[in-house]
Design a protein around this motif. Structure first.
Motif, PDB file in Angstrom:
ATOM      1  N   ALA A  23       3.279 108.946 -19.123  1.00 28.86           N
ATOM      2  CA  ALA A  23       4.371 107.976 -19.138  1.00 28.86           C
ATOM      3  C   ALA A  23       5.491 108.437 -18.232  1.00 28.86           C
ATOM      4  N   SER A  24       5.181 108.590 -16.956  1.00 26.05           N
ATOM      5  CA  SER A  24       6.166 109.226 -16.086  1.00 26.05           C
ATOM      6  C   SER A  24       7.404 108.345 -15.915  1.00 26.05           C
ATOM      7  N   SER A  25       7.237 107.024 -16.005  1.00 21.94           N
ATOM      8  CA  SER A  25       8.426 106.177 -15.860  1.00 21.94           C
ATOM      9  C   SER A  25       9.361 106.393 -17.053  1.00 21.94           C
ATOM     10  N   ALA A  26       8.770 106.518 -18.261  1.00 19.61           N
ATOM     11  CA  ALA A  26       9.587 106.782 -19.443  1.00 19.61           C
ATOM     12  C   ALA A  26      10.289 108.132 -19.331  1.00 19.61           C
ATOM     13  N   THR A  27       9.559 109.134 -18.835  1.00 16.72           N
ATOM     14  CA  THR A  27      10.158 110.450 -18.677  1.00 16.72           C
ATOM     15  C   THR A  27      11.294 110.384 -17.660  1.00 16.72           C
ATOM     16  N   LEU A  28      11.089 109.568 -16.632  1.00 22.62           N
ATOM     17  CA  LEU A  28      12.156 109.422 -15.637  1.00 22.62           C
ATOM     18  C   LEU A  28      13.405 108.824 -16.280  1.00 22.62           C
ATOM     19  N   ILE A  29      13.198 107.903 -17.230  1.00 17.33           N
ATOM     20  CA  ILE A  29      14.352 107.345 -17.939  1.00 17.33           C
ATOM     21  C   ILE A  29      15.071 108.452 -18.718  1.00 17.33           C
ATOM     22  N   GLY A  30      14.280 109.313 -19.359  1.00 15.59           N
ATOM     23  CA  GLY A  30      14.867 110.435 -20.091  1.00 15.59           C
ATOM     24  C   GLY A  30      15.713 111.300 -19.185  1.00 15.59           C
ATOM     25  N   GLN A  76       9.369 115.932 -11.157  1.00 18.22           N
ATOM     26  CA  GLN A  76       8.581 115.099 -12.060  1.00 18.22           C
ATOM     27  C   GLN A  76       7.416 114.462 -11.295  1.00 18.22           C
ATOM     28  N   ARG A  77       7.695 113.969 -10.096  1.00 16.82           N
ATOM     29  CA  ARG A  77       6.628 113.372  -9.282  1.00 16.82           C
ATOM     30  C   ARG A  77       5.626 114.449  -8.896  1.00 16.82           C
ATOM     31  N   LEU A  78       6.162 115.578  -8.485  1.00 15.14           N
ATOM     32  CA  LEU A  78       5.315 116.653  -7.994  1.00 15.14           C
ATOM     33  C   LEU A  78       4.330 117.115  -9.062  1.00 15.14           C
ATOM     34  N   ILE A  79       4.838 117.258 -10.273  1.00 12.04           N
ATOM     35  CA  ILE A  79       4.015 117.752 -11.370  1.00 12.04           C
ATOM     36  C   ILE A  79       2.870 116.791 -11.671  1.00 12.04           C
ATOM     37  N   ALA A  80       3.159 115.496 -11.530  1.00 10.14           N
ATOM     38  CA  ALA A  80       2.147 114.499 -11.852  1.00 10.14           C
ATOM     39  C   ALA A  80       1.180 114.265 -10.698  1.00 10.14           C
ATOM     40  N   SER A  81       1.527 114.739  -9.496  1.00 10.72           N
ATOM     41  CA  SER A  81       0.698 114.463  -8.320  1.00 10.72           C
ATOM     42  C   SER A  81      -0.560 115.333  -8.328  1.00 10.72           C
ATOM     43  N   ARG A  82      -1.429 115.094  -7.372  1.00  9.03           N
ATOM     44  CA  ARG A  82      -2.641 115.913  -7.256  1.00  9.03           C
ATOM     45  C   ARG A  82      -2.283 117.384  -7.107  1.00  9.03           C
ATOM     46  N   PHE A  83      -1.246 117.636  -6.319  1.00  6.32           N
ATOM     47  CA  PHE A  83      -0.795 119.013  -6.147  1.00  6.32           C
ATOM     48  C   PHE A  83      -0.407 119.617  -7.496  1.00  6.32           C
ATOM     49  N   TRP A 102       3.070 113.156  -4.107  1.00  4.53           N
ATOM     50  CA  TRP A 102       3.902 112.087  -4.612  1.00  4.53           C
ATOM     51  C   TRP A 102       3.208 111.232  -5.657  1.00  4.53           C
ATOM     52  N   ARG A 103       2.004 110.773  -5.364  1.00  4.64           N
ATOM     53  CA  ARG A 103       1.370 109.776  -6.204  1.00  4.64           C
ATOM     54  C   ARG A 103       0.933 110.380  -7.529  1.00  4.64           C
ATOM     55  N   ASP A 104       1.122 109.619  -8.628  1.00  3.24           N
ATOM     56  CA  ASP A 104       0.733 110.075  -9.956  1.00  3.24           C
ATOM     57  C   ASP A 104      -0.786 110.171 -10.041  1.00  3.24           C
ATOM     58  N   ALA A 105      -1.293 111.379 -10.162  1.00  6.44           N
ATOM     59  CA  ALA A 105      -2.732 111.578 -10.163  1.00  6.44           C
ATOM     60  C   ALA A 105      -3.391 110.941 -11.382  1.00  6.44           C
ATOM     61  N   ALA A 106      -2.667 110.929 -12.499  1.00  9.11           N
ATOM     62  CA  ALA A 106      -3.253 110.401 -13.729  1.00  9.11           C
ATOM     63  C   ALA A 106      -3.395 108.884 -13.678  1.00  9.11           C
ATOM     64  N   ALA A 107      -2.735 108.262 -12.707  1.00  4.60           N
ATOM     65  CA  ALA A 107      -2.831 106.808 -12.596  1.00  4.60           C
ATOM     66  C   ALA A 107      -3.575 106.412 -11.324  1.00  4.60           C
ATOM     67  N   ALA A 142      -8.863 106.212  -7.951  1.00  5.40           N
ATOM     68  CA  ALA A 142      -9.879 106.956  -7.211  1.00  5.40           C
ATOM     69  C   ALA A 142     -10.281 108.236  -7.938  1.00  5.40           C
ATOM     70  N   LEU A 143      -9.414 108.737  -8.820  1.00  2.00           N
ATOM     71  CA  LEU A 143      -9.746 109.936  -9.597  1.00  2.00           C
ATOM     72  C   LEU A 143     -10.202 109.556 -10.998  1.00  2.00           C
ATOM     73  N   VAL A 144      -9.465 108.654 -11.626  1.00  2.00           N
ATOM     74  CA  VAL A 144      -9.727 108.340 -13.023  1.00  2.00           C
ATOM     75  C   VAL A 144     -11.045 107.570 -13.170  1.00  2.00           C
TER      76      VAL A 144
END
Lengths: 290, 398, 336, 247
Positions: free
Chosen positions: C11-18, C197-204, D116-121, D124-126
């Motif tokens: 829920a990254s958008s919700a976390t961003l609100i936080g 927050q974006r970085l953590i959720a990204s492939r990286f 940048w892009r949310d990997a969980a969403a 192409a991965l999920v």
């Protein structure tokens, strides 16, 4: 540098190394066997020195100070282990660092409240207050020779206990596989407590031996703790042999570095050495596990 | 979502509570107590020094009836942890939140350099009872900056004069590798001018000096001049004595390396070494006798030279404020009153130089055992009357 | 939404609100400070925000990469000295061959980040050969080397530190006014938080978090962890450098004591205290740490007793740091 | 006649004085399922680790699809199509099942320097991750890997291996620690996969081995002492003596 000076500085390095070994031995045992980073080891060093200084001030006997303060520090260690640290064996290293970091603050302030801000005097034992001529032109303080002897005796004793006794076997078993050791009937909890107490006793002994040559004051444990941590990782966590060799290495490097290098480099030499050794051997000189 | 919001709210709360706890409404009026910020080093291994200054300053306040110039005093204590940036932050807090009119108590020169600037910029007074950096004695000297203790180099310069006049040859110098250490050795060299047997800087906070002492012995010097304050001094002197050098090569130092902050921790080993000083426990003027007696009664130990300056500090403030009827809010008047302050110093002669640093007498003293068997400093001889620091010429006040 | 530490933040958008709520709360400090008539609140809040940036930077490698670094105060200090030396040249007190003489933040801040990031990359190449406690100690060694280097640099003040008087600007406008500077710092923190927050959720970020859990597995899947850990370490160092530069700017002063290993330890404590599993955890940790230190140290000379006790209490009772309090509160709220 | 998919020649690994792999020769053909059996300590896991790149052999060579990979790092081998499931479950415990498999998908989708892009969403991965989970019977289970049962974790391992789109599956005791029912399920699962992948299977569960293997190799003290169909091996006197006889 003349031969006499070279010998004297070599002895200085060796003696500093052995002193560090007294600290690092307990640290590496607790670290290696319980997988526990125990930053309060420096506090136990301080507690040992304060207790001994107090006994010495009241009785005038250094032997009595040793006899009282070493077990008392071990007991302090046991209390610490049972009250707080025991429940952190299974936790992450970070949690261990944090809780022992908090404990350092608490123990320092309690010590300050009991003994005050002013450094406590601690005299040399009378018999060891002189100096001995060990080579033409080299006189060396007897007490430092005593530190050397105590350190080497402890190293020998640890070797015998860990490698050749039943208790040592339990310790090694507990270190390599807790579940297996329990199945074999070893009381792992008891072994851990014993190891912790032994580590505390060694830290206390190191503090007592350091008392007569340095200031007995609040905060005296932390600089020594850092050096002991350096020794522990250079030697390889859990390795007594590694700790001894690394301690002597650090003692010699520090002694000669201070004398031969400009002051800025002299302060850095230990850390440069640690970085170089770990870059070369990422698990220390004598890796224990895997 | 509720959770996210409340998480953020709690987070904000934690921050705000902490911040709000610092807030105190205020309004400064002339009938209010004089506010003094006592910023010093109270924690860590150097915490002893802050406590020593604080105890003695409080004793000085007590000797003036708890008032300064007839006005009540509010002392706000702060811990700089011996870190310059923490010192600066706490000084900011004292100025802006507590509205202190005087900042005092700082132990270390580097903390002073960091904390004095915002204090002076805000128009408050810096009144040092210990730290004496050369910068504020010279180029940075400031109308609202006063130091009544000493300038770092002074006692070293005094010892240099003594060693030169007594033809002590081949002195060996040792100090920790930090600014005050360098100031002290530079001060000695400024007046000694003889041949040096060696000059060694060690790491700040070093525990073991065996290697340096071995080098020292090999250099076969005629005397040793050292500056090691606090625990370092205890370590060095103990180890020097244990190396059997105490009766072979005489040890000279400023009193900060050999006073009551250090001697009790060393025990008898320091007996027979010499210190340059502006005050010792055996000064025989009435004010000094009262100070030593009161201090011992209050704290159960002998006062150090640090304490002597802090005690005088409170009494200087009292005398200056008395002269202007307590009107500290009139900054020009307060500055002038301090510049020409007359008070009964336990150090004997005392007056402020043009750069607001002291002019006072320096003495040679020896470490002896007193009647109760405690190591103390005994005054031997006057080295220089009306000694001033060497930076006053660089100071163009204003 | 899952409450597990280091779980993929779905829920990254919700976390961003936080994060936004947190930032707005911080942005209200000047108003509160004015209402209370205490301008110092802004200074302490500035300190909190700056250390929060440094702790959030550290938490990228610490909480998400599993790397306990004790050299981040060193990197923080490098950033501070880049700004300090650049600005002090304007005073004519010092000179440096490699740094421009400028107080323009738009130039100096990126420069501070670049230099600190580069330093982190160089140290990372060596330090990442090791792991676990060895990594802690080798980064400690690097921190000590940096510390002693700056102590030895007499031309930049040595142990006394470096003061500067030059006015700092942002795109030509004066930037050192207390309130504008504070807002600038809050904006920087907001950017860093959102970016992290974006970085953590990204492939990286996935690779980084996976490497902290099971490096061997990651390798067996075909992803070598080292380049990713190194990149994270450099990035973390760069952001720590940004915090250091802001710190120097806030005080017009930087000294080696800001880069001692104890300071590195403090940053680690802030992260763990706040909570490692969330990007915003260290912000709470930094707030609690700085505010508590400031409040307690004014109360008693034995303040470290209470401070140490507080840390112990948090570690013993809250496994996920102070941010856990929120989870507990949320659970209670849901139950009622 | 094509070269085998995996070709091992003279492979040797020593741990101090102990020989784990002793001049071993081994081939796995395209589409073949080879079972490796042997008593505890025969060197099976060490062999798998050397094939995957976790351990470096002291001598010999490993070729995969005609290419020498003896010195190649593990992550390169994984990209070439060697997928390993571990004897002791090796997953990302804090990640959900989907996220676990998505890492494997991500590994096959080029570098991961994407910030940048949310990997969980990312479909192409999920997408492929869910597909792989479905194929091992874990579809629709959205829990942390740390919170699922042992059997499910073994299935997850398999799903991660499949998501790498491998050419050879290195399966190190996929039934280890499983109950009879779970084992049977896993066996059926592997039977379904047999048509699509070549497999090197290390397993103690003889029912599974005999049900799955095209060929069985018996490893004792780091050496292959017998090779052949399940029946041939079952009746080999040397094997009976060295291995089956002991049980």
């Amino acid at each position: 540098m003349t031969t006499a000076l070279l010998i004297e500085q070599g002895l200085n390095g060796l003696q500093l190394g052995v002193q560090l070994f007294l600290m690092a031995a307990g640290l590496t045992l607790v670290f290696g066997i319980m997988n526990m980073i125990n930053l309060t080891h420096g506090s136990l060093f301080m507690v040992g020195a304060f207790l001994a200084a107090t006994v010495l001030a009241h009785t005038g006997s250094f032997v009595l100070a040793l006899v009282v303060a070493v077990p008392a520090t071990a007991l302090a260690g046991l209390v610490l282990e049972a009250a707080v640290l025991r429940r952190f064996y299974g936790r992450s290293h970070l949690d261990q660092v944090l809780v022992t970091f908090g404990l350092i603050m608490v123990i320092n302030e309690l010590t300050r409240m009991v003994w005050g801000n002013v450094p406590v005097p601690m005299a040399l034992p009378q018999v060891l207050s002189g100096a001995v001529t060990i080579y033409p032109g080299v006189t060396y303080p007897s007490f430092r020779l005593a530190i050397l002897a105590v350190g080497l005796l402890v190293a020998l004793g640890l070797y015998v206990v860990v490698v050749h006794t039943r208790v040592g076997m339990w310790v090694r078993a507990g270190a390599s596989d807790r579940a297996m050791a329990s199945a074999m009937g070893v009381n792992v909890g008891l072994v851990f407590s014993l190891v912790f107490a032994a580590g505390a006793a060694l830290a206390g002994l190191a503090g007592i031996m350091a008392g007569p040559i340095s200031a007995v004051q609040v905060g005296m444990g932390e600089p020594v703790l850092i050096l002991a941590l350096v020794v522990t990782v250079i030697g390889g966590i859990g390795s007594i042999k590694g700790a001894l060799i690394a301690a002597v290495l650090i003692g010699l490097a520090d002694t000669f570095g201070r004398v031969l290098l400009p002051p800025a480099l002299g302060s850095m030499i230990i850390f440069m050495m640690m970085a170089a050794i770990l870059a070369w051997r990422p698990r220390g000189l004598f890796p224990v596990h895997g | 979502m509720t959770m996210i919001a409340s998480r953020a709210a709690t987070a904000a709360l934690v921050v705000m509570c902490g911040v709000a706890a610092l807030a105190l409404p205020h309004a400064a009026r002339a009938d209010e107590p004089i506010k003094i910020g006592f910023l010093s080093t109270f924690s860590g291994p150097q915490g002893q020094l802050g406590q020593e200054l604080f105890d003695a300053f409080n004793l000085g306040l007590k000797s003036t009836g708890g008032t300064l110039g007839g006005r009540k005093v509010e002392l706000i204590q702060g811990d700089d942890q011996a870190k310059p940036d923490v010192g600066r932050q706490v000084a900011d807090k004292m100025i802006e939140s507590d509205h202190v009119q005087i900042l005092t108590g700082i132990v270390f020169s580097n903390v002073m350099l960091a904390a004095a600037k915002p204090t002076l910029d805000a128009g408050a007074f810096v009144f040092s009872i210990n730290a004496g950096p050369s910068q504020y004695a010279g180029k940075l000297c400031h109308p609202h900056y006063f130091n009544e203790s000493f300038q770092n180099d002074m006692l070293a310069e005094a010892m240099g004069i003594y060693l030169r006049e007594n033809s002590v040859k081949r002195v060996y110098l040792m100090a920790p590798n930090y600014p005050a250490g360098k100031d002290f050795l530079a001060g000695l060299k400024r007046t000694y001018k003889g041949e040096l047997a060696g000059e060694v800087y060690t790491a700040f906070g070093q525990l073991d000096y065996a290697a340096e002492i071995a080098q020292l012995r090999a250099a076969d010097p005629g005397a040793v001049f050292f500056f090691y304050p606090g625990g370092m001094g205890i370590n060095f002197v103990k180890q020097y004595a244990q190396a059997g050098l105490m009766d072979k090569v005489r040890l000279y130092g400023p009193s900060f390396s050999l006073d009551q902050t250090i001697l009790p921790g060393i025990g008898d080993a320091a007996v027979g070494s010499f210190a340059s000083t502006f005050w010792t426990e055996d000064f025989d003027n009435a004010a000094s006798k009262k100070f030593v007696a009161d201090f011992e009664a209050a704290y159960g130990r002998l006062p150090s030279t640090y304490a002597s300056a802090a005690y005088d500090g409170a009494r200087i403030l009292d005398a200056a404020l008395k002269a202007i009827g307590g009107r500290i809010e009139d900054k020009d008047a307060f500055q002038k009153a301090l510049e020409s302050v007359k008070f009964d110093s336990i150090r004997g002669h005392f007056k402020f130089n043009t750069n607001h640093y002291p002019i006072m007498d320096s003495y040679l003293s020896e470490v002896i055992k007193d009647a109760k068997g405690r190591p103390t400093l005994k005054r031997l001889e006057l080295i220089k009357a009306d000694q001033a620091d060497s930076y006053a010429a660089e100071c163009a006040m204003k | 939404m899952t409450l597990a530490p280091a779980a993929p933040p779905r829920a990254s958008s919700a976390t961003l609100i936080g994060i936004a709520v947190l930032v707005v709360a911080l942005a209200l400090v000047p108003t509160v400070s004015q209402a209370l008539g205490n301008p110092f609140l802004i200074k302490i809040a500035t300190r909190i925000v700056i250390f929060a940036i440094a702790a959030v930077a550290l938490n990228l490698v610490l909480g998400f990469g599993g790397l306990v670094s004790l050299c981040h105060a060193g990197l923080f200090g490098i950033g501070g000295y880049v700004l300090g030396i650049a600005a002090a040249q304007l005073d004519g007190e010092v000179s440096a061959a490699l740094l421009p003489a400028t107080g323009e933040l738009a130039v100096v801040l990126p420069l501070a980040m670049a230099v600190a990031g580069l330093a982190a990359a160089v140290m990372g190449v060596i330090a990442l050969r090791t792991s676990g406690a060895y990594f802690i100690m080798i980064t400690l060694a690097f921190n000590q080397m940096l510390y002693y280097v700056f102590v030895a640099l007499q031309q930049y003040g040595g142990e006394d530190g470096l003061q500067f008087n030059a006015a700092l600007t942002l795109f030509g406008h004066p930037a050192t006014g207390r309130v504008p500077f504070y807002y600038g710092c809050v904006a920087a923190l907001a950017l860093v938080l959102a970016g992290m927050q974006r970085l953590i959720a990204s492939r990286f970020g996935v690779v980084l978090r996976a490497s902290a859990q099971n490096e061997r597995r990651l390798t067996a899947l075909g992803i070598p962890p080292l380049p990713y850990k190194l990149a994270a370490f450099a990035l973390s160092g760069a952001v720590a450098g940004l915090a250091g530069a802001l710190f120097a700017a806030s005080q017009s002063f930087i000294s080696p004591s800001a880069m001692s290993w104890v300071q590195s330890g403090d940053l680690v404590v802030m992260c763990v205290l706040g909570g490692l599993a969330y990007v915003a955890g260290p912000v709470i940790g930094a707030g609690a740490f700085v505010a508590l230190e400031a409040v307690l140290s004014g109360w008693s000379v034995h303040w470290q007793l209470a401070f140490g006790g507080f840390i112990i209490a948090v570690v013993v009772t809250l496994r996920g740091g102070l941010i856990d309090l929120v989870r507990i509160a949320a659970r209670g709220g849901r139950a009622s | 006649m094509t070269a085998p998919l995996l070709r091992v020649r003279g492979l040797t690994k020593r741990f101090g004085g102990l020989i784990a792999t002793n001049h071993l020769d081994l081939d796995v053909g395209h589409g073949e399922t080879l079972a490796l059996i042997g008593p505890n300590g025969a060197g099976k896991t060490s062999l798998i680790a050397q094939l995957q790149g976790d351990l470096t052999p002291n001598g010999g060579s490993i070729a995969f699809d005609g290419r020498d990979i003896t010195g190649a790092p593990a992550h390169r081998r994984a990209r070439l199509g060697l997928a390993r499931s571990f004897q002791i479950s090796s997953v990302f415990p804090e990640f959900t099942l989907t996220a676990n498999v998505a890492v494997a998908v991500q590994a096959g989708a080029g570098h991961s320097f994407r910030f940048w892009r949310d990997a969980a969403a990312d479909p192409a991965l999920v997408g492929p991750a869910r597909q792989a989970l479905d194929s091992v019977g874990l579809g629709g289970l959205e829990r942390r890997a740390a919170d699922v049962s042992h059997g499910e974790r073994r299935q997850l391992e398999l799903a991660m291996a499949l998501a790498m789109r491998p050419r050879l599956l290195l399966l190190d005791e996929p039934m280890a620690g499983m109950g009879r029912e779970d084992s049977a399920r896993m066996t059926r699962l592997l039977q379904g996969l047999k048509r699509s992948y070549a497999m090197l299977l290390v397993e103690h569960d003889m029912n599974a081995v005999f049900a799955l293997a095209d060929r069985v190799v018996v490893l004792v003290a780091g050496q292959a002492i017998a090779s052949g169909t399940a029946d041939e091996v079952r009746n080999d006197p040397a094997v009976r003596a060295a291995y089956l006889g002991k049980r």
